[in-house]
Design an enzyme around this catalytic site. Structure first.
Site, PDB file in Angstrom:
ATOM      1  N   TRP A   1       0.831  -1.220   0.000  1.00  0.00           N
ATOM      2  CA  TRP A   1       0.000   0.000   0.000  1.00  0.00           C
ATOM      3  C   TRP A   1       0.852   1.250   0.000  1.00  0.00           C
ATOM      4  O   TRP A   1       0.506   2.246  -0.632  1.00  0.00           O
ATOM      5  CB  TRP A   1      -1.004  -0.027   1.159  1.00  0.00           C
ATOM      6  CG  TRP A   1      -1.871  -1.232   1.052  1.00  0.00           C
ATOM      7  CD1 TRP A   1      -1.903  -2.310   1.890  1.00  0.00           C
ATOM      8  CD2 TRP A   1      -2.776  -1.548  -0.015  1.00  0.00           C
ATOM      9  NE1 TRP A   1      -2.781  -3.245   1.422  1.00  0.00           N
ATOM     10  CE2 TRP A   1      -3.329  -2.816   0.262  1.00  0.00           C
ATOM     11  CE3 TRP A   1      -3.180  -0.886  -1.181  1.00  0.00           C
ATOM     12  CZ2 TRP A   1      -4.263  -3.426  -0.580  1.00  0.00           C
ATOM     13  CZ3 TRP A   1      -4.112  -1.497  -2.020  1.00  0.00           C
ATOM     14  CH2 TRP A   1      -4.640  -2.747  -1.715  1.00  0.00           C
TER      15      TRP A   1
ATOM     16  N   ASP B   1      -1.483   6.855   6.342  1.00  0.00           N
ATOM     17  CA  ASP B   1      -2.547   5.938   5.943  1.00  0.00           C
ATOM     18  C   ASP B   1      -2.772   4.989   7.121  1.00  0.00           C
ATOM     19  O   ASP B   1      -1.935   4.128   7.394  1.00  0.00           O
ATOM     20  CB  ASP B   1      -2.087   5.161   4.692  1.00  0.00           C
ATOM     21  CG  ASP B   1      -3.049   4.046   4.301  1.00  0.00           C
ATOM     22  OD1 ASP B   1      -4.091   3.882   4.969  1.00  0.00           O
ATOM     23  OD2 ASP B   1      -2.760   3.334   3.315  1.00  0.00           O
TER      24      ASP B   1
ATOM     25  N   LYS C   1     -12.137  -2.071   7.695  1.00  0.00           N
ATOM     26  CA  LYS C   1     -11.424  -3.000   8.582  1.00  0.00           C
ATOM     27  C   LYS C   1     -11.954  -2.874  10.024  1.00  0.00           C
ATOM     28  O   LYS C   1     -12.549  -3.793  10.535  1.00  0.00           O
ATOM     29  CB  LYS C   1      -9.915  -2.774   8.530  1.00  0.00           C
ATOM     30  CG  LYS C   1      -9.323  -3.316   7.218  1.00  0.00           C
ATOM     31  CD  LYS C   1      -8.559  -2.274   6.529  1.00  0.00           C
ATOM     32  CE  LYS C   1      -8.017  -2.505   5.163  1.00  0.00           C
ATOM     33  NZ  LYS C   1      -8.155  -3.703   4.437  1.00  0.00           N
TER      34      LYS C   1
HETATM   35  N1  PMP Z   1      -3.982   1.126   2.647  1.00  0.00           N
HETATM   36  C1  PMP Z   1      -4.010   0.040   3.425  1.00  0.00           C
HETATM   37  C2  PMP Z   1      -3.126  -0.019   4.637  1.00  0.00           C
HETATM   38  C3  PMP Z   1      -4.848  -1.030   3.095  1.00  0.00           C
HETATM   39  O1  PMP Z   1      -4.862  -2.119   3.864  1.00  0.00           O
HETATM   40  C4  PMP Z   1      -5.667  -0.935   1.950  1.00  0.00           C
HETATM   41  C5  PMP Z   1      -6.630  -2.028   1.553  1.00  0.00           C
HETATM   42  N2  PMP Z   1      -6.513  -3.231   2.096  1.00  0.00           N
HETATM   43  C6  PMP Z   1      -5.593   0.205   1.163  1.00  0.00           C
HETATM   44  C7  PMP Z   1      -4.746   1.233   1.551  1.00  0.00           C
HETATM   45  C8  PMP Z   1      -6.410   0.368  -0.072  1.00  0.00           C
HETATM   46  O2  PMP Z   1      -7.709   0.602   0.332  1.00  0.00           O
HETATM   47  P1  PMP Z   1      -8.945   0.699  -0.683  1.00  0.00           P
HETATM   48  O3  PMP Z   1      -9.146  -0.669  -1.225  1.00  0.00           O
HETATM   49  O4  PMP Z   1     -10.032   1.156   0.227  1.00  0.00           O
HETATM   50  O5  PMP Z   1      -8.587   1.685  -1.729  1.00  0.00           O
END
Ligand code: PMP
Length: 368
Positions: free
Chosen positions: A99, A179, A203
């Site tokens: 991510w 994030d 989550k």
């Molecule tokens: N950042 C983190 C730490 C994540 O775990 C995730 C998704 N698992 C994301 C960003 C991306 O999130 P989204 O699918 O809501 O765009």
């Protein structure tokens, strides 16, 4: 009724209390004669929901007055792109997994984006423990420092704030962006230390389709440095109180129920203690049977939210999955990029489910 023991990485389990309340209010929300999904987002009733959701987050994190809370769409992934578009093309990034890599890559499309640290060569098994050195040539250009507090896929987590250093001195004036998607509301957070945090709700805080932003008002009020469409401007979303366009009304409603449930349970301090207790149950088995299991994360970087490990004998994977299935356990297979197993222990995962899973792991290890 069947309810599985859900260890999914997100979307994932919601508390039964929250689902039951939503069910009770499904056909008639508080005498309105309709579901929240059927309501206009411009009516007082939905505004009340938005307000309650905000107030619950403010209470949980003790959000100071000079911060605003936004409920956006497009997932955390849209934030990867909006941040550099709004706050400058010279972001500094700490790369601790998929991510953060995605965030960095989006920023690189927009501008320079510097990777200041990476654990890629170690399969992202840890987060930085020491001060991070920034080259003098870019130190005064950095628009922000971006990091990922919990790395959902690799099972690592920061247990401290990252700090930058230039020429042997702490670099203190770089706005801190984080994030917090996969450890949002799972432990206390001193919001004042941050300029901007964001999280997908799916989550710890509700369903997918809602992204929470908590940021300094003065930052959100800034006009983007280059012209970008209004829908991508934080300034517009802040001015319109998350109602520039139609928000995810039902998602915000469930998030509100979830946050109010968290308050009733004892708030983030309660969840920190509970999540630690759950994680210890699993890590203890992994450590005790180190001949059977191999953890992915280094001990100092272990996540309380996502526990990642492999079987030393990969051929026994199906055997473990079958044992888990007997107990209605789901969601424990690792992400395809790491393999092995991943156990996600978000706020709504009960201690009792975690105990069952720990027993399954122990029984499996003893059979070896
Ligand atoms: N950042 C983190 C730490 C994540 O775990 C995730 C998704 N698992 C994301 C960003 C991306 O999130 P989204 O699918 O809501 O765009």
């Amino acid at each position: 009724m069947k309810r599985v023991l859900n260890f999914n990485a997100g979307p994932t389990a919601l508390p039964l209390d929250v689902l039951t309340q939503a069910q009770q209010e499904f056909l008639d929300y508080q005498g309105q004669g309709m579901n929240v999904m059927e309501m206009s987002h411009r009516e007082a009733c939905f505004e009340g929901i938005l307000d309650r959701a905000k107030k619950a987050i403010i209470a949980l994190y003790a959000v100071p007055d000079d911060y605003d809370i936004l409920f956006l769409q497009g997932g955390a992934s849209l934030q990867f792109a909006m941040i550099p578009m709004n706050f400058g093309v010279n972001g500094g990034y700490l790369n601790t997994g998929v991510w953060s890599t995605n965030a960095l890559q989006e920023a690189k499309i927009i501008g320079n984006a510097y990777e200041l640290w990476s654990s890629q060569k170690d399969q992202f098994s840890h987060v930085p423990q020491d001060l991070i050195n920034v080259p003098e040539s870019i130190a005064d250009q950095l628009n922000y420092l971006h990091y990922t507090s919990n790395n959902t896929i690799y099972g690592t987590q920061y247990h401290h704030l990252p700090k930058l250093m230039v020429d042997q001195q702490l670099l203190l004036n770089v706005p801190l962006f984080c994030d917090v998607s996969s450890d949002f509301l799972s432990r206390p957070l001193d919001i004042k230390q941050y300029d901007f945090i964001y999280a997908g709700a799916q989550k710890n805080a509700g369903p997918s389709g809602v992204t929470i932003v908590i940021a300094k008002k003065e930052l959100l009020a800034q006009s983007p440095k280059t012209p970008i469409p209004k829908i991508l401007q934080y300034k517009i979303h802040a001015e319109k109180d998350s109602m520039y366009n139609t928000p995810n009304t039902y998602g915000i409603y469930i998030l509100m129920l979830m946050c109010e449930w968290m308050i009733a349970q004892g708030g983030v301090n309660h969840f920190q203690a509970l999540n630690l207790q759950k994680a210890n149950l699993i890590y203890d088995v992994l450590d005790r049977y180190a001949d059977v299991f191999e953890g992915h994360a280094r001990k100092h970087s272990r996540s309380l939210m996502n526990i990642t490990f492999r079987l030393k004998n990969e051929k026994r994977l199906d055997e473990l999955l079958a044992l888990a299935q007997e107990k209605e356990i789901i969601g424990i297979k690792g992400h395809r990029s790491v393999g092995g197993m991943r156990i996600s222990l978000y706020n709504a995962v009960p201690l009792s489910s975690t105990e069952v899973l720990a027993q399954v792991l122990q029984a499996f290890a003893q059979k070896a």
